[in-house]
Design a protein around this motif. Structure first.
Motif, PDB file in Angstrom:
ATOM      1  N   GLY A 246     -43.530 -71.990 -16.446  1.00 42.93           N
ATOM      2  CA  GLY A 246     -42.465 -71.815 -17.421  1.00 42.93           C
ATOM      3  C   GLY A 246     -41.060 -71.795 -16.870  1.00 42.93           C
ATOM      4  O   GLY A 246     -40.094 -71.651 -17.630  1.00 42.93           O
ATOM      5  N   GLY A 247     -40.918 -71.887 -15.550  1.00 47.86           N
ATOM      6  CA  GLY A 247     -39.584 -71.848 -14.970  1.00 47.86           C
ATOM      7  C   GLY A 247     -38.961 -70.461 -14.958  1.00 47.86           C
ATOM      8  O   GLY A 247     -37.739 -70.322 -14.809  1.00 47.86           O
ATOM      9  N   TYR A 248     -39.785 -69.423 -15.093  1.00 44.89           N
ATOM     10  CA  TYR A 248     -39.266 -68.057 -15.125  1.00 44.89           C
ATOM     11  C   TYR A 248     -39.382 -67.397 -13.763  1.00 44.89           C
ATOM     12  O   TYR A 248     -40.213 -67.765 -12.934  1.00 44.89           O
ATOM     13  CB  TYR A 248     -40.002 -67.239 -16.179  1.00 44.89           C
ATOM     14  N   LYS A 249     -38.589 -66.354 -13.553  1.00 47.62           N
ATOM     15  CA  LYS A 249     -38.504 -65.700 -12.261  1.00 47.62           C
ATOM     16  C   LYS A 249     -39.756 -64.867 -11.961  1.00 47.62           C
ATOM     17  O   LYS A 249     -40.485 -64.437 -12.873  1.00 47.62           O
ATOM     18  CB  LYS A 249     -37.272 -64.803 -12.213  1.00 47.62           C
ATOM     19  N   VAL A 250     -39.988 -64.632 -10.689  1.00 47.44           N
ATOM     20  CA  VAL A 250     -41.044 -63.726 -10.250  1.00 47.44           C
ATOM     21  C   VAL A 250     -40.741 -62.327 -10.781  1.00 47.44           C
ATOM     22  O   VAL A 250     -39.599 -61.853 -10.717  1.00 47.44           O
ATOM     23  CB  VAL A 250     -41.127 -63.708  -8.708  1.00 47.44           C
ATOM     24  N   GLN A 251     -41.773 -61.662 -11.323  1.00 52.67           N
ATOM     25  CA  GLN A 251     -41.593 -60.301 -11.817  1.00 52.67           C
ATOM     26  C   GLN A 251     -42.802 -59.463 -11.410  1.00 52.67           C
ATOM     27  O   GLN A 251     -43.885 -59.604 -11.966  1.00 52.67           O
ATOM     28  CB  GLN A 251     -41.415 -60.292 -13.332  1.00 52.67           C
ATOM     29  N   PRO A 252     -42.636 -58.564 -10.415  1.00 50.79           N
ATOM     30  CA  PRO A 252     -43.762 -57.738  -9.956  1.00 50.79           C
ATOM     31  C   PRO A 252     -44.282 -56.775 -11.023  1.00 50.79           C
ATOM     32  O   PRO A 252     -45.448 -56.383 -10.988  1.00 50.79           O
ATOM     33  CB  PRO A 252     -43.181 -56.966  -8.763  1.00 50.79           C
ATOM     34  N   SER A 253     -43.416 -56.362 -11.962  1.00 46.83           N
ATOM     35  CA  SER A 253     -43.787 -55.355 -12.967  1.00 46.83           C
ATOM     36  C   SER A 253     -43.439 -55.858 -14.369  1.00 46.83           C
ATOM     37  O   SER A 253     -42.523 -55.348 -15.023  1.00 46.83           O
ATOM     38  CB  SER A 253     -43.070 -54.035 -12.691  1.00 46.83           C
ATOM     39  N   PRO A 254     -44.164 -56.856 -14.866  1.00 45.86           N
ATOM     40  CA  PRO A 254     -43.783 -57.458 -16.150  1.00 45.86           C
ATOM     41  C   PRO A 254     -43.870 -56.504 -17.338  1.00 45.86           C
ATOM     42  O   PRO A 254     -43.062 -56.601 -18.274  1.00 45.86           O
ATOM     43  CB  PRO A 254     -44.748 -58.635 -16.298  1.00 45.86           C
ATOM     44  N   ARG A 255     -44.841 -55.595 -17.330  1.00 47.01           N
ATOM     45  CA  ARG A 255     -44.942 -54.669 -18.460  1.00 47.01           C
ATOM     46  C   ARG A 255     -43.774 -53.693 -18.471  1.00 47.01           C
ATOM     47  O   ARG A 255     -43.165 -53.447 -19.525  1.00 47.01           O
ATOM     48  CB  ARG A 255     -46.284 -53.936 -18.410  1.00 47.01           C
ATOM     49  N   ALA A 256     -43.450 -53.146 -17.324  1.00 54.36           N
ATOM     50  CA  ALA A 256     -42.299 -52.248 -17.249  1.00 54.36           C
ATOM     51  C   ALA A 256     -41.016 -52.981 -17.596  1.00 54.36           C
ATOM     52  O   ALA A 256     -40.138 -52.436 -18.284  1.00 54.36           O
ATOM     53  CB  ALA A 256     -42.201 -51.648 -15.839  1.00 54.36           C
ATOM     54  N   ALA A 257     -40.901 -54.236 -17.161  1.00 54.50           N
ATOM     55  CA  ALA A 257     -39.688 -55.005 -17.430  1.00 54.50           C
ATOM     56  C   ALA A 257     -39.525 -55.265 -18.926  1.00 54.50           C
ATOM     57  O   ALA A 257     -38.423 -55.116 -19.475  1.00 54.50           O
ATOM     58  CB  ALA A 257     -39.715 -56.317 -16.653  1.00 54.50           C
ATOM     59  N   TYR A 258     -40.626 -55.645 -19.592  1.00 55.25           N
ATOM     60  CA  TYR A 258     -40.533 -55.916 -21.027  1.00 55.25           C
ATOM     61  C   TYR A 258     -40.170 -54.640 -21.784  1.00 55.25           C
ATOM     62  O   TYR A 258     -39.264 -54.650 -22.641  1.00 55.25           O
ATOM     63  CB  TYR A 258     -41.849 -56.484 -21.558  1.00 55.25           C
ATOM     64  N   ALA A 259     -40.841 -53.545 -21.482  1.00 59.50           N
ATOM     65  CA  ALA A 259     -40.534 -52.281 -22.153  1.00 59.50           C
ATOM     66  C   ALA A 259     -39.088 -51.872 -21.890  1.00 59.50           C
ATOM     67  O   ALA A 259     -38.381 -51.400 -22.796  1.00 59.50           O
ATOM     68  CB  ALA A 259     -41.494 -51.193 -21.668  1.00 59.50           C
ATOM     69  N   ALA A 260     -38.631 -52.065 -20.661  1.00 55.12           N
ATOM     70  CA  ALA A 260     -37.259 -51.700 -20.306  1.00 55.12           C
ATOM     71  C   ALA A 260     -36.249 -52.533 -21.091  1.00 55.12           C
ATOM     72  O   ALA A 260     -35.222 -52.013 -21.549  1.00 55.12           O
ATOM     73  CB  ALA A 260     -37.050 -51.894 -18.802  1.00 55.12           C
ATOM     74  N   MET A 261     -36.542 -53.818 -21.271  1.00 57.27           N
ATOM     75  CA  MET A 261     -35.629 -54.688 -22.013  1.00 57.27           C
ATOM     76  C   MET A 261     -35.544 -54.282 -23.478  1.00 57.27           C
ATOM     77  O   MET A 261     -34.458 -54.277 -24.077  1.00 57.27           O
ATOM     78  CB  MET A 261     -36.073 -56.140 -21.870  1.00 57.27           C
ATOM     79  N   VAL A 262     -36.676 -53.926 -24.065  1.00 68.03           N
ATOM     80  CA  VAL A 262     -36.672 -53.510 -25.471  1.00 68.03           C
ATOM     81  C   VAL A 262     -35.886 -52.209 -25.636  1.00 68.03           C
ATOM     82  O   VAL A 262     -35.061 -52.073 -26.552  1.00 68.03           O
ATOM     83  CB  VAL A 262     -38.104 -53.364 -26.003  1.00 68.03           C
ATOM     84  N   THR A 263     -36.105 -51.265 -24.758  1.00 70.08           N
ATOM     85  CA  THR A 263     -35.392 -49.991 -24.849  1.00 70.08           C
ATOM     86  C   THR A 263     -33.906 -50.163 -24.553  1.00 70.08           C
ATOM     87  O   THR A 263     -33.058 -49.502 -25.169  1.00 70.08           O
ATOM     88  CB  THR A 263     -36.021 -48.956 -23.906  1.00 70.08           C
ATOM     89  N   TYR A 264     -33.581 -51.052 -23.636  1.00 68.65           N
ATOM     90  CA  TYR A 264     -32.166 -51.330 -23.329  1.00 68.65           C
ATOM     91  C   TYR A 264     -31.474 -51.943 -24.549  1.00 68.65           C
ATOM     92  O   TYR A 264     -30.329 -51.606 -24.863  1.00 68.65           O
ATOM     93  CB  TYR A 264     -32.085 -52.276 -22.135  1.00 68.65           C
ATOM     94  N   LEU A 265     -32.186 -52.824 -25.247  1.00 64.92           N
ATOM     95  CA  LEU A 265     -31.669 -53.376 -26.498  1.00 64.92           C
ATOM     96  C   LEU A 265     -31.454 -52.262 -27.514  1.00 64.92           C
ATOM     97  O   LEU A 265     -30.425 -52.207 -28.200  1.00 64.92           O
ATOM     98  CB  LEU A 265     -32.634 -54.422 -27.043  1.00 64.92           C
ATOM     99  N   ASP A 266     -32.418 -51.368 -27.619  1.00 64.20           N
ATOM    100  CA  ASP A 266     -32.312 -50.256 -28.553  1.00 64.20           C
ATOM    101  C   ASP A 266     -31.088 -49.394 -28.249  1.00 64.20           C
ATOM    102  O   ASP A 266     -30.384 -48.953 -29.163  1.00 64.20           O
ATOM    103  CB  ASP A 266     -33.587 -49.412 -28.490  1.00 64.20           C
TER     104      ASP A 266
END
Length: 464
Positions: A246-266
């Motif tokens: 998909g051309g996306y960056k390496v992410q060692p902690s994808p679940r934490a990253a997704y949750a963090a992005m949603v909360t940061y948006l909030d």
């Protein structure tokens, strides 16, 4: 009213006839803040059942106002969904029905430009002397094209003109109006976008304004600032994403990253609400929060882990409910009672006629939307949709149609007539769309098939 007739000279007009809804609203002209997340699932918010990701500020909008239980995005991907929102037309009539690219004047690929002459909801706001801004992602045309925001009713734009560039949270550049702002990968784009949104409120607090805030969170890349990651790092069992698809960056902690992005948006939503309170605008501002389509499964995100699509089947690029049913909460403290929940069937293309009725402005008669202002205010007669129609041009081509009795026909492999097939569900008895009953209900399928075929007009750029 002279100016709107000049703008709409090529289209017939429909003018508001129901005034009952407006009798209940504040005598002061309300501000409107429309917040649209990018690829956020309906199940990602606490107010729709999420228990692992924290979204207190968005949940507060639902608590203080109205939560829609059956609201549909404009499309199952970004650009056409935004077109439907702004123009009031569903995918059978919208000018933009896919993410096809057209080069801008800088030679880079942007999305198909929104045609000159298309009337947007921002054009309506300008008729009532609102200040208007789009801050975040545009996706409806690049520099030098007829699709630029300032050619469609927006006084100010800041962010990503093209969504391909929005896959990177540390971009080489953003645009401010038609000016390219070089960043050279050194700034987290969401922070800059939020800063501009808050500054717009600062600058226009003493006049009515329409802010279309369209941040890119939580679209992949899965990339959160460390402050946000600290809240979730180590909380989940992780499967690192290697960045090879998909051309996306390496992410060692994808679940934490997704949750963090949603909360940061909030938290960004919370800062906007705080800013409204600071200027005494909170009670007389309509605040909407939604998402442009269903949840994504890109860059390492596993939507099933967080139950991001709730009880629904499918995700982004599907026409199953999980691809198009979206969170939709609206707060208007001076008008909407706290904790209201509605089952009213509504969609992105209803926003333009809703604002037309709110502002008492004539709208083009070729829009597909219906005003949901009576639902918001509890005044006047609420008109109902006869159907919700979609078409989508990736993965072999797809169409769907949903009727108010819950019957939904999905047509797949539309671009290959020899392979085309259909599925039939009733989402009220089978919300997960688990059992195709087309053989059991052939007459229902025939009825929906005819209705589906009546809902579209050919489009020279987007066709099967």
């Amino acid at each position: 009213m002279k100016r709107i007739y000049t703008l709409l000279s090529t289209a017939a007009l429909v003018c508001p006839v129901a005034v009952e809804a407006q009798e209940a609203v504040s005598t002061d002209t309300p501000n409107v803040v429309y917040i649209m997340a990018d690829d956020l699932g309906i199940g990602d918010l606490g107010c729709y059942g999420q228990r692992q990701i924290k979204t207190p500020n968005i949940d507060e909008i639902a608590h203080n106002g109205m939560k829609f239980m059956q609201h549909y995005s404009g499309s199952t991907v970004s650009a056409p969904s935004r077109c439907a929102l702004l123009t009031g037309k569903h995918m059978g009539h919208a000018a933009i029905r896919g993410n096809a690219k057209v080069n801008g004047s800088d030679g880079l690929p942007y999305e198909t430009p929104l045609p000159e002459g298309e009337i947007t909801v921002a054009n309506l706001f300008k008729q009532r002397d609102y200040a208007t801004a789009c801050v975040g992602k545009w996706g409806l045309g690049g520099p030098g094209t007829e699709g630029m925001p300032n050619k469609h009713g927006f006084d100010y734009f800041y962010g990503y003109l093209g969504q391909g560039f929005a896959h990177n949270y540390y971009p080489e550049f953003l645009h401010e109006n038609d000016r390219k702002i070089m960043l050279n990968g050194k700034a987290y784009s969401h922070d800059l976008i939020l800063e501009k949104a808050l500054a717009f409120i600062d600058q226009h607090a003493d006049e009515p304004f329409f802010l279309y805030f369209s941040p890119t969170l939580p679209h992949a890349d899965l990339d959160a600032v460390q402050e946000a990651m600290d809240e979730y790092e180590g909380d989940f069992c992780e499967t690192p994403f290697d960045g090879k698809t998909g051309g996306y960056k390496v992410q060692p902690s994808p679940r934490a990253a997704y949750a963090a992005m949603v909360t940061y948006l909030d938290k960004s939503v919370g800062l906007i609400m705080q800013k409204l309170k600071e200027y005494g605008l909170y009670d007389n501002t309509i605040v909407v929060f939604t998402s442009d389509n269903g949840v994504h499964a890109e860059g390492g995100h596993d939507p099933y882990y967080f139950d991001s699509n709730g009880p629904f089947r499918g995700q982004k690029r599907d026409l199953y409910e999980g691809g198009v049913r979206t969170p939709f909460v609206v707060q208007w403290p001076s008008v909407i009672p706290e904790g209201t929940v509605t089952a009213h069937l509504s969609a992105f293309w209803d926003f333009l006629p809703t604002m037309g009725e709110l502002l008492d402005i004539c709208i083009p008669d070729d829009v597909d939307g219906l005003s949901y202002l009576p639902t918001l205010t509890g005044k006047g007669e609420q008109r109902q949709h006869g159907s919700i129609y979609y078409e989508f041009f990736e993965f072999g081509g797809k169409q769907s149609i949903l009727t108010p009795d819950g019957w939904k026909l999905i047509r797949l492999e539309v671009s290959k007539p020899e392979k085309t097939y259909e599925e039939l569900y009733n989402i009220y008895t089978d919300p997960g769309e688990t059992t195709n009953v087309i053989k059991q209900y052939p007459e229902t399928a025939t009825r929906l098939r005819k209705l589906m075929d009546s809902q579209r007009a050919e489009n020279e750029r987007f066709h099967f």
